[in-house]
Design an enzyme around this catalytic site. Structure first.
Site, PDB file in Angstrom:
ATOM      1  N   GLN A   1       0.870  -1.178   0.000  1.00  0.00           N
ATOM      2  CA  GLN A   1       0.000   0.000   0.000  1.00  0.00           C
ATOM      3  C   GLN A   1       0.910   1.231   0.000  1.00  0.00           C
ATOM      4  O   GLN A   1       1.402   1.646   1.039  1.00  0.00           O
ATOM      5  CB  GLN A   1      -0.921  -0.034   1.222  1.00  0.00           C
ATOM      6  CG  GLN A   1      -1.757  -1.310   1.312  1.00  0.00           C
ATOM      7  CD  GLN A   1      -2.841  -1.397   0.243  1.00  0.00           C
ATOM      8  OE1 GLN A   1      -3.617  -0.463   0.061  1.00  0.00           O
ATOM      9  NE2 GLN A   1      -2.892  -2.514  -0.478  1.00  0.00           N
TER      10      GLN A   1
ATOM     11  N   ALA B   1     -11.869   3.091   3.830  1.00  0.00           N
ATOM     12  CA  ALA B   1     -10.900   2.164   3.232  1.00  0.00           C
ATOM     13  C   ALA B   1     -10.021   2.852   2.181  1.00  0.00           C
ATOM     14  O   ALA B   1     -10.215   4.026   1.870  1.00  0.00           O
ATOM     15  CB  ALA B   1     -11.644   0.984   2.626  1.00  0.00           C
ATOM     16  N   HIS B   2      -9.078   2.089   1.622  1.00  0.00           N
ATOM     17  CA  HIS B   2      -8.112   2.647   0.669  1.00  0.00           C
ATOM     18  C   HIS B   2      -8.769   3.174  -0.603  1.00  0.00           C
ATOM     19  O   HIS B   2      -9.697   2.587  -1.117  1.00  0.00           O
ATOM     20  CB  HIS B   2      -6.992   1.671   0.321  1.00  0.00           C
ATOM     21  CG  HIS B   2      -7.410   0.282  -0.027  1.00  0.00           C
ATOM     22  ND1 HIS B   2      -6.489  -0.696  -0.281  1.00  0.00           N
ATOM     23  CD2 HIS B   2      -8.623  -0.303  -0.141  1.00  0.00           C
ATOM     24  CE1 HIS B   2      -7.125  -1.815  -0.542  1.00  0.00           C
ATOM     25  NE2 HIS B   2      -8.396  -1.611  -0.459  1.00  0.00           N
ATOM     26  N   ASN B   3      -8.245   4.287  -1.082  1.00  0.00           N
ATOM     27  CA  ASN B   3      -8.650   4.896  -2.345  1.00  0.00           C
ATOM     28  C   ASN B   3     -10.087   5.432  -2.337  1.00  0.00           C
ATOM     29  O   ASN B   3     -10.641   5.747  -3.387  1.00  0.00           O
ATOM     30  CB  ASN B   3      -8.470   3.911  -3.516  1.00  0.00           C
ATOM     31  CG  ASN B   3      -6.999   3.632  -3.792  1.00  0.00           C
ATOM     32  OD1 ASN B   3      -6.416   2.716  -3.200  1.00  0.00           O
ATOM     33  ND2 ASN B   3      -6.385   4.445  -4.627  1.00  0.00           N
TER      34      ASN B   3
END
Lengths: 350, 350, 350
Positions: B200, B241-243
């Site tokens: 990540q 969460a990511h993005n």
């Protein structure tokens, strides 16, 4: 710390069978215990393990009949489970009492007042005019804001943060990472669609004998106090919003949340991941099942509710069961429609 | 800090009735306030408390008629609530501005850049090449990773952790224990049933005027950035969460979660404990009710959805109401079946 | 750290097209990358960005045909995505290996044992008799209790707290703020309606190759161990109660919770915000959808369940779909009732 069978027998008023000089330093389940551990047998289902266990000492009931030879030293007592539980409690108290002193580096504001026999770990921060009671234990990384009061015998585990002006009672335990007194979620919408913060000037009051789990969040009141009343038990990752009150001896399971200004009564049980909308009243003794979403006040004491939106438990179960049979019900209706059409057609043609 | 009735009247352009030298040092609700506190009366429902309150000073509306004698010093203004709220804001600003300096021990990498008039509490950690703006406040136990930038007037409360390379804007407030920039949950399944971590490498960008509650988690992007846009307000224990992107002035209540790569629009409201599946788009102005589970993109701006899976609000309400009556509907169908069978039987026999 | 196109080509066995001396120091998506960044093109959908990108270096597939001139230096490889992912992993390893040493102030009990090539950040606390393996990294504010063991290559991010006696394996990563080993939620009701704490004497065992997200909570066992088995991946804000076991290579998404003594099998997938009741068994390979509430054991391996209470997936979908059509079904039943009444009336009068 090590204890011999003889010492333990004295503590729990039991009789030793076997080597009374054998010593233990920890605890284990009878099916898993290793040499050097103390275990117990209370449930007859587990009797077979008594003959196989590697526990050095096993506490058993007075009347336990032995069908095979046992390798462990035995201690016979009236009630093996109660004796074991009492030992655990005494042991924890003993361990806890040994923990005193102030480790370095710690940061204690000169105007803070400290009680006697306290434990302050390294990296603890105590703000201005904070008052810390006797026998309080503050584990590493605890942060105590200005003007906070913490009463006697309270334990704050590692990394608990208490914002300014909050009050914590006696015999309270708060587990690691929990945040007491963060700002309530109060924002007033402006004409341009943005939000203006409503200052959160109140505090949190946690009364005596409360226990709170890890990484929970309890917000300060807008004005006045968010209050966790005496004896309430709150699990991990729980959210308590501003101006909420949680009643005495109420139990709330993990990941549940209570929205702003809601008053939860005494002896209420809230299941895991349940949510309660703001500005409600929950009657004493109510049970709110896991994952329920309570959107209306519960006025009848000892109510049981479930579902989202939550409603009365047995009605909800009936509705759930019916819901499972819905596709079948649909077919039955379709079949009826066919038959009725047929009957209607026959009537017309006859 | 103490203020007299005369001083307060000057600040809010009010007229004193009673002893102008009386002083207060904190705030209270009119029904709970004690001596030494300032309160206000805006809602006529609370008028009775005006005659009973122990508040030393009460702000009231210009036109408030007194039916009984009042013990408190009064300050009359055009709009009592607005004046009180303005006072709270001014007070908080005053308290906040007094907090400056660097407490010891703290750890500041030699390559970090520090702005002016900052507050760095004891046990704060600032990594390599981090840039801290003017008037920033970092409370005890805050951890700032390498290359992090934090712009002017931003406040990070106790124990906030910001991973490497993240960027935080101006006038941002993040409450205690929140984690910014932890790894996104990215694992590729291998043939043997185990998982390989997907590195990540991205970061988190938090724009100006954002507020985030306590113990929330905002993950870094796999590549690129997870972005919380200007003016968004996020409550406690929220998972981003990511993005993910959260739009401007969007409000998300406690314990809600947004899964990877979802884009939430501007001015959206997400209720407590709601969840949004990954890779969706949520249109501007949408309202997602508490505990909803959104499994499809919301394309129509200003939509209101509820339930799991979430669908349009009024349809969901109708379906919920019908669901409650399901056991009754089942009985009605059973009754119909009997009658139709009877009709069919009669037909055959006639 | 800077790398030239020539150096990168060597690492991933690629061929340089363009200026091989160009250097990059970070990574970016092809549609967002800036000068000084490395990117890649694998998905043909993104090809247009190849001609517009400001990335200094782009990794592309061997057989990529160029339709326009490209400003970036290119590196051609067999599989651009795999090469890029491998680079990211190598880069992270490199960065990670550079991090060694013990920063001050830290608190390390004299009886603690430290491995080689470890990183201990400032404000880390290590308790008595703790054992820290080789190449372990403990970020700022980590708290390690007494008798804790942490095996080789494990990384605990900022503010992770591990209570006394817990054991953490090799190659484990735990993200910021997570609490390992807090007391399980065990209270015995007394006759007066209050609760007595059941001492939580067990521990938590985390096996090798486990990864846990931020601000999660994993409680210690009452007696024995709460166990997270080898290779399991747990996301942010997850609750694991006392005496739970999580199987090998099981994946649990954010904000899910598992209640006490439940055994979750191997290769299970649990969706976000799902909850599992206590004392259940979940068969290997099961999938539990997001927000589900599992109230019964799942005995059939590879089951898929959804809803609250959770049941078999396709049946649940059918029931959900039927539920949406309920108001229509009700109308159909009402229509049938009218027709049947009419038929009955006609029968009587005929």
């Amino acid at each position: 710390m090590q204890f011999t069978a003889a010492q333990i027998a004295l503590l729990i008023n039991g009789q030793v069978e076997g080597d009374a000089t054998v010593a233990v330093s920890s605890f284990g389940k009878i099916e898993e215990a290793k040499a050097g551990q103390l275990s117990f047998l209370a449930n007859p289902k587990y009797e077979d393990f008594l003959y196989q266990t590697q526990a050095s000492i096993v506490i058993i009931n007075q009347n336990q009949v032995l069908k095979q030879p046992v390798h462990s030293t035995l201690i016979r007592v009236e009630d093996a489970y109660a004796a074991f539980a009492a030992l655990l409690s005494k042991y924890q108290q003993l361990v806890s009492e040994q923990l005193t002193g102030i480790e370095q580096p710690s940061y204690i504001a000169p105007t803070a007042q400290l009680g006697e026999n306290i434990y302050i770990a390294a990296f603890v921060y105590i703000g201005k005019h904070a008052k810390i009671g006797n026998k309080v234990k503050l584990f590493p990384g605890v942060v105590i804001g200005d003007n906070v009061t913490i009463d006697d015998n309270t334990i704050l585990h590692a990394g608990v943060k208490v914002y300014n002006n909050c009050q914590i009672g006696k015999n309270v335990t708060i587990h690691a990472g929990t945040v007491i007194g963060g700002d309530g979620f109060g924002f007033a919408p402006l004409n341009d669609g943005s939000y203006k913060k409503v200052p959160q000037m109140g505090n949190v009051i946690i009364e005596d004998n409360v226990e709170i789990g890890s990484n929970a969040t309890i917000d300060r009141a807008t004005i006045g106090s968010t209050i966790i009343h005496c004896g309430a038990k709150l699990d991990n990752l729980i959210q308590i919003a501003h101006n909420v009150e949680i009643g005495q001896h109420t139990v709330i399971a993990a990941q549940a949340g209570v929205s702003g200004s809601t008053k939860v009564g005494n002896h209420v049980m809230v299941g895991g991941q349940a949510g309660i909308v703001g500005h409600l009243t929950i009657a004493d003794g109510s049970k709110i099942n896991a994952q329920s979403g309570v959107s209306k006040s519960i006025k009848q004491p000892n109510s049981i509710v479930t579902g989202t939106p939550a409603f009365e438990y047995t009605a909800a179960l009936r509705s759930q069961a019916a819901s499972r049979k819905l596709p079948i019900l649909e077919k039955r209706v379709m079949e009826l429609e066919k038959l009725v059409q047929q009957l209607l057609a026959e009537r017309v043609t006859s």
